[in-house]
Design an enzyme around this catalytic site. Structure first.
Site, PDB file in Angstrom:
ATOM      1  N   HIS A 359       0.803  -1.229   0.000  1.00  0.00           N
ATOM      2  CA  HIS A 359       0.000   0.000   0.000  1.00  0.00           C
ATOM      3  C   HIS A 359       0.832   1.273   0.000  1.00  0.00           C
ATOM      4  CE1 HIS A 359      -3.937  -1.947   0.864  1.00  0.00           C
ATOM      5  NE2 HIS A 359      -3.155  -2.854   1.406  1.00  0.00           N
ATOM      6  N   LYS A 546      -8.557  13.728   4.596  1.00  0.00           N
ATOM      7  CA  LYS A 546      -7.646  12.579   4.578  1.00  0.00           C
ATOM      8  C   LYS A 546      -6.611  12.801   5.666  1.00  0.00           C
ATOM      9  CE  LYS A 546      -6.777  13.758   0.236  1.00  0.00           C
ATOM     10  NZ  LYS A 546      -7.089  12.525  -0.426  1.00  0.00           N
ATOM     11  N   ARG A 547      -5.807  11.772   5.977  1.00  0.00           N
ATOM     12  CA  ARG A 547      -4.745  11.975   6.955  1.00  0.00           C
ATOM     13  C   ARG A 547      -3.874  13.168   6.549  1.00  0.00           C
ATOM     14  NH1 ARG A 547      -4.061   8.051  11.072  1.00  0.00           N
ATOM     15  NH2 ARG A 547      -2.203   9.248  11.533  1.00  0.00           N
ATOM     16  N   LYS A 552       0.588  14.321   0.816  1.00  0.00           N
ATOM     17  CA  LYS A 552      -0.784  14.572   0.360  1.00  0.00           C
ATOM     18  C   LYS A 552      -0.985  16.065   0.063  1.00  0.00           C
ATOM     19  CE  LYS A 552      -2.681  10.642   2.987  1.00  0.00           C
ATOM     20  NZ  LYS A 552      -3.379   9.760   2.028  1.00  0.00           N
ATOM     21  N   THR A 654      -8.800   6.384  -1.731  1.00  0.00           N
ATOM     22  CA  THR A 654     -10.160   5.864  -1.834  1.00  0.00           C
ATOM     23  C   THR A 654     -11.165   6.972  -1.506  1.00  0.00           C
ATOM     24  OG1 THR A 654      -9.812   4.974   0.386  1.00  0.00           O
ATOM     25  CG2 THR A 654      -9.746   3.407  -1.425  1.00  0.00           C
ATOM     26  N   LYS A 658     -14.995   8.022  -3.029  1.00  0.00           N
ATOM     27  CA  LYS A 658     -16.174   8.373  -2.237  1.00  0.00           C
ATOM     28  C   LYS A 658     -16.749   9.716  -2.685  1.00  0.00           C
ATOM     29  CE  LYS A 658     -14.105   5.688   1.312  1.00  0.00           C
ATOM     30  NZ  LYS A 658     -12.996   5.673   2.281  1.00  0.00           N
TER      31      LYS A 658
HETATM   32  C1  26Q Z   1       3.883   0.467  10.050  1.00  0.00           C
HETATM   33  C2  26Q Z   1       4.835   0.193  11.000  1.00  0.00           C
HETATM   34  C3  26Q Z   1       4.789   0.802  12.234  1.00  0.00           C
HETATM   35  C4  26Q Z   1       3.750   1.684  12.527  1.00  0.00           C
HETATM   36  C5  26Q Z   1       2.785   1.948  11.573  1.00  0.00           C
HETATM   37  C6  26Q Z   1       2.862   1.347  10.334  1.00  0.00           C
HETATM   38  C7  26Q Z   1       1.817   1.646   9.328  1.00  0.00           C
HETATM   39  C8  26Q Z   1       0.475   1.657   9.673  1.00  0.00           C
HETATM   40  C9  26Q Z   1      -0.480   1.934   8.737  1.00  0.00           C
HETATM   41  C10 26Q Z   1       2.154   1.922   7.999  1.00  0.00           C
HETATM   42  C11 26Q Z   1       1.177   2.201   7.067  1.00  0.00           C
HETATM   43  C12 26Q Z   1      -0.166   2.214   7.419  1.00  0.00           C
HETATM   44  C13 26Q Z   1      -1.251   2.536   6.491  1.00  0.00           C
HETATM   45  C14 26Q Z   1      -1.108   2.815   5.217  1.00  0.00           C
HETATM   46  C15 26Q Z   1      -2.238   3.216   4.373  1.00  0.00           C
HETATM   47  O1  26Q Z   1      -3.331   3.463   4.854  1.00  0.00           O
HETATM   48  N1  26Q Z   1      -2.028   3.320   3.051  1.00  0.00           N
HETATM   49  C16 26Q Z   1      -3.082   3.729   2.149  1.00  0.00           C
HETATM   50  O2  26Q Z   1      -3.749   2.563   1.694  1.00  0.00           O
HETATM   51  C17 26Q Z   1      -4.891   2.890   0.914  1.00  0.00           C
HETATM   52  C18 26Q Z   1      -5.596   1.600   0.586  1.00  0.00           C
HETATM   53  O3  26Q Z   1      -4.880   0.879  -0.346  1.00  0.00           O
HETATM   54  C19 26Q Z   1      -4.490   3.657  -0.327  1.00  0.00           C
HETATM   55  O4  26Q Z   1      -5.661   4.054  -0.994  1.00  0.00           O
HETATM   56  C20 26Q Z   1      -3.666   4.890   0.049  1.00  0.00           C
HETATM   57  O5  26Q Z   1      -3.162   5.497  -1.128  1.00  0.00           O
HETATM   58  C21 26Q Z   1      -2.516   4.484   0.953  1.00  0.00           C
HETATM   59  O6  26Q Z   1      -1.817   5.640   1.397  1.00  0.00           O
END
Ligand code: 26Q
Length: 808
Positions: A359, A546-547, A552, A654, A658
């Site tokens: 992702h 979004k975050r 972004k 995503t 929406k």
């Molecule tokens: C990893 C290690 C330690 C702490 C946190 C993490 C961590 C946690 C969550 C790393 C990444 C995430 C989340 C990533 C994420 O939400 N990515 C998004 O995924 C969506 C679904 O595929 C995409 O639409 C977005 O583009 C993408 O940013």
């Protein structure tokens, strides 16, 4: 229309609610509180779902069905009651029945807290996928951690983000059915000894900490389907035997301290979606989930089919990003140590079972763990990872790969364990989440592997469940669609195409416009209630939700707002379309720059909104505590959706889907799924601007010079100078330095390079907006094309190309 079956007549529904109220509270419907009615309805939905799931499981077993196990550290569920009733076909009957008794179902929906077990896109995707899997009759179990605290609640204090704990369980546990029969033990720390006996390796564990993994099941019924998805949420409990021993030895305080330490595992969701932190608790969470899920999958399989070699026939395991990738060595451990299979037999099974979705390509997000931490925390798993690494290196060497390439692909390198490499090596398929992202994976980030493995890489473009994100969240638009094309689109989103024949119908377009206005009114009322902020639904709602992250580029949006502000300050009568800029999203608690951006937006909002000369035409608001429930209100009220990441950085997005599904138009870069949305919706469907991904690469390589934009573009100069001067008495020189600097502390996402093109895209957008009939026609045209972005389509792609599932 879903036929209301006989069992669901209003009278019978009331009787059912009454029965539940009697059972749990000894109270009648007339006297019950909304909270009591909420619980009664939840129990009705759970009971129906359980019966439905049991029936489905029996059928599945009879037909030799294969099931997908979807592992994810995040499921961003939101509320469950409305969706459950909708999918079970009970929503309308219940609403009507309650209304007749003087109760409003909307007030009852409000009782439920969001289950916010996720940060953003990745977690919400997992939840949309459960809905689609259940609806399309594919057998599925999701696995996640039952965090006591979901993603923090965001609160602004003097414009700064602060974080408060999210205690979702007080209303959320009603959905969770404890499954003591499925509990298992996960081991941490200590050391292992390995010895050979009768040609088999014997592994013994010493001094390890034993944690009980205790599951709670949530049921998510599909819409008009036979299937119910289960989400298994794992909680950590100190195992009883362990406790009693300590207690009886009089080590009361120590036993309790250890209990607390163990139960830390599922205390809180890590509030980051962008940065890999090597925190040992996070690693424990990951192994805890992976181990519990694998043990429960193998145990169930053995009970049903006895033979472990049949696992690939009945089971698929998907890891949503690398976070659950420890399921690979864990499954190897279970197959070898506990079931006596050889390495080769076990590896063959694991490889057939596991697939992986990436992702992110952001380097700082890719998971890498210190070898020593893994060795200490899970010694047996560590030795299996070392063996995976050794065998991979051996194979690469025998195929004459050069040492540099081998080092890049290896699992262990420079005393660090690369989870992405482990995931790629162990999976039979690896996919990205949009065409562009998958191409970047193949050609760039995972290029070596793409050469090494034949046909391992593929694409599955993300989707969203249009049932939640259109049918439930936008009842007005949904009702219009039903009036025009019937209800088939609820089950089959491609039916939306039938709307195309109405885009020339002025009356329909007027309806679309009215609906958007009403949704904007609703959102304005919500903002008034929750934050006491007034916004005017007659203005254009320009939304970036979004975050908060540098890539972004909320900052690029802010620059444009400042630019408009400068024009209005100079001439309050300037011909500028009245606009409300709406920001929403959380900054990771430890992400300084993101929090500074939040502060900037809030200070800017304060200054602009209080300036009587400009605030009729320009307003800025930051919606506090963005969540699934807030998104459900905001998306239907969006006119313009900002999807402005630097090209090549947003894997898919995503929120873009929406917004467009709810009749918003995008101003966007050529990034992630924006490209596919624009292509499928057709020319003029969005306002695209900025560098393409290849250009970004070139500019990075040839040197980005932000100062030249300041020197050459008067717009940039005005905006940067205003940042220095500050807003609401606070200077943002730190941010202007960041935007202008080329050194390490500078802006890697090159906001200034795209600014001019962004302004021009806004001008173009404005031109269309001044012709309401054409604008809303484009909105409806886009909606008609959005069937492709239903998660039903994504799931069909996964089921066919990756998991090889049959519909039951
Ligand atoms: C990893 C290690 C330690 C702490 C946190 C993490 C961590 C946690 C969550 C790393 C990444 C995430 C989340 C990533 C994420 O939400 N990515 C998004 O995924 C969506 C679904 O595929 C995409 O639409 C977005 O583009 C993408 O940013």
């Amino acid at each position: 229309m879903k036929t209301t079956t006989k069992k669901n007549t209003e009278k019978e529904t009331i009787a059912k609610i009454d029965q539940q109220l009697q059972k749990y509270y000894n109270i009648s419907l007339a006297d019950a509180t909304d909270k009591q009615i909420f619980n009664a309805l939840a129990h009705i939905a759970i009971d129906e779902s359980f019966v439905k799931r049991q029936k489905f499981s029996r059928n599945c077993k009879r037909k030799d069905g294969k099931a997908i196990n979807y592992l994810c550290m995040e499921f961003l569920i939101g509320k469950t009651l409305r969706t459950s009733l909708f999918n079970l076909g009970l929503d309308k009957t219940v609403a009507k029945a309650l209304k007749n008794k003087g109760k409003n179902i909307e007030n009852i929906y409000k009782i439920e807290a969001d289950a916010g077990l996720g940060n953003g896109g990745l977690g919400r995707l997992a939840s949309c996928f459960l809905d689609s899997l259940a609806t399309l009759d594919y057998p599925v179990t999701g696995h996640c951690i039952r965090y006591d605290y979901g993603l923090f609640k965001q609160k602004f204090v003097d414009g700064q983000q602060t974080e408060l704990p999210d205690e979702w369980l007080s209303s959320g546990d009603v959905w969770q059915v404890p499954r003591p029969d499925k509990a298992c033990i996960v081991r941490f720390d200590g050391y292992v000894t390995e010895s050979f006996k009768d040609g088999h390796m014997q592994v013994e564990y010493h001094d390890c900490q034993e944690v009980e993994a205790f599951p709670y099941d949530m049921m998510f019924s599909g819409y008009d389907s036979k299937n119910v998805a289960a989400l298994r949420l794992w909680a950590a409990k100190s195992s009883n035997t362990f406790d009693t021993k300590k207690f009886s030895q009089g080590e009361y305080a120590q036993a309790l301290a250890e209990k607390n330490e163990i139960e830390l595992i599922n205390k809180v969701l890590y509030p980051a979606d962008d940065h890999m932190q090597g925190k040992s608790l996070r690693l424990r969470q990951q192994y805890f989930l992976a181990s519990a899920a694998m043990q429960s999958i193998v145990a169930t399989h053995k009970r049903r089919y006895k033979n472990l070699k049949l696992l690939p026939k009945y089971i698929a395991i998907h890891i949503n990003d690398t976070h659950p990738v420890l399921c690979v060595p864990e499954l190897m451990r279970i197959l070898m140590d506990e079931n006596g299979l050889s390495w080769d037999e076990s590896w063959d099974i694991v490889n057939k079972l596991v697939s992986y979705t990436n992702h992110t390509i952001l380097k700082e997000s890719l998971e890498v763990w210190d070898e020593s931490l893994i060795a200490r925390t899970m010694p047996r798993i560590y030795s299996i990872i070392k063996e995976i690494d050794r065998r991979f290196r051996q194979e690469a060497k025998s195929r004459h790969y050069n040492q540099g390439v081998i080092e890049r692909m290896a699992v262990i390198n420079s005393r660090r364990i690369k989870m992405t490499n482990l995931a790629v090596i162990a999976s039979h398929k690896v996919n990205g989440v949009s065409k562009l992202h998958s191409q970047i994976l193949k050609e760039d980030l995972l290029g070596d592997f793409n050469h090494f493995y034949h046909n391992k890489f593929t694409n599955v473009t993300n989707g969203i469940t249009h049932r939640r994100w259109l049918c439930e969240s936008n009842p007005r638009l949904s009702a219009l669609i039903e009036k025009l094309i019937g209800t088939k689109f609820i089950k089959n989103a491609n039916e939306l195409e039938k709307l195309e024949k109405f885009v020339e119908d002025k009356k329909v377009i007027k309806e679309v416009e009215k609906i958007k206005f009403k949704n904007k009114e609703d959102f304005a009322n919500f903002l008034k209630e929750t934050q006491n902020i007034d916004i005017d639904p007659h203005t254009r709602f320009d939304v970036q939700a979004k975050r908060i992250h540098e890539y972004k580029r909320q900052l690029l949006n802010v620059l444009y707002v400042i630019y408009l502000y400068s024009q209005l300050k100079e001439n309050p009568d300037a011909d500028i379309t009245p606009q409300t800029f709406i920001f929403a999203g959380k900054a990771a608690a430890g992400y300084r720059r993101a929090k500074e951006i939040v502060y900037l937006i809030n200070q800017l909002a304060e200054e602009i909104n209080n300036n009587e000369l400009v605030n009729k035409k320009l307003k800025v608001v930051f919606v506090e505590n963005y969540s699934v429930s807030v998104a459900e209100k905001l998306m239907p009220a969006t006119d313009v959706s900002e999807q402005i990441s630097l090209a090549g950085q947003e894997a898919s997005g995503t929120g873009n889907m929406k917004a467009v599904l709810n009749g918003g138009l995008m101003i966007c870069t050529a990034d992630g799924a924006n490209i596919e949305i624009s292509n499928i919706c057709g020319e003029d469907s969005s306002f695209m601007f900025g560098m393409k991904a290849e250009e970004v690469e070139n500019v990075w390589a040839s040197h980005y010079e932000p100062a030249s934009y300041y020197a050459k573009d008067p717009k940039v100069k005005v905006v940067i100078d205003m940042l220095n001067e500050g807003f609401n008495g606070v200077s943002f020189q730190g941010i202007s330095n960041y935007l202008l600097s080329t050194s390490d502390g500078g802006d890697p996402y090159m906001c200034l390079a795209d600014f001019d093109s962004y302004v021009k895209a806004h001008d173009k957008l404005d031109e269309l907006y001044r012709q309401p009939n054409l604008w809303h026609k484009q909105c409806l045209k886009n909606v008609s094309k959005m069937g492709y972005f239903s998660s039903d389509r994504s799931i069909e792609d996964y089921a066919r190309d990756i998991w090889h599932l049959k519909k039951m």
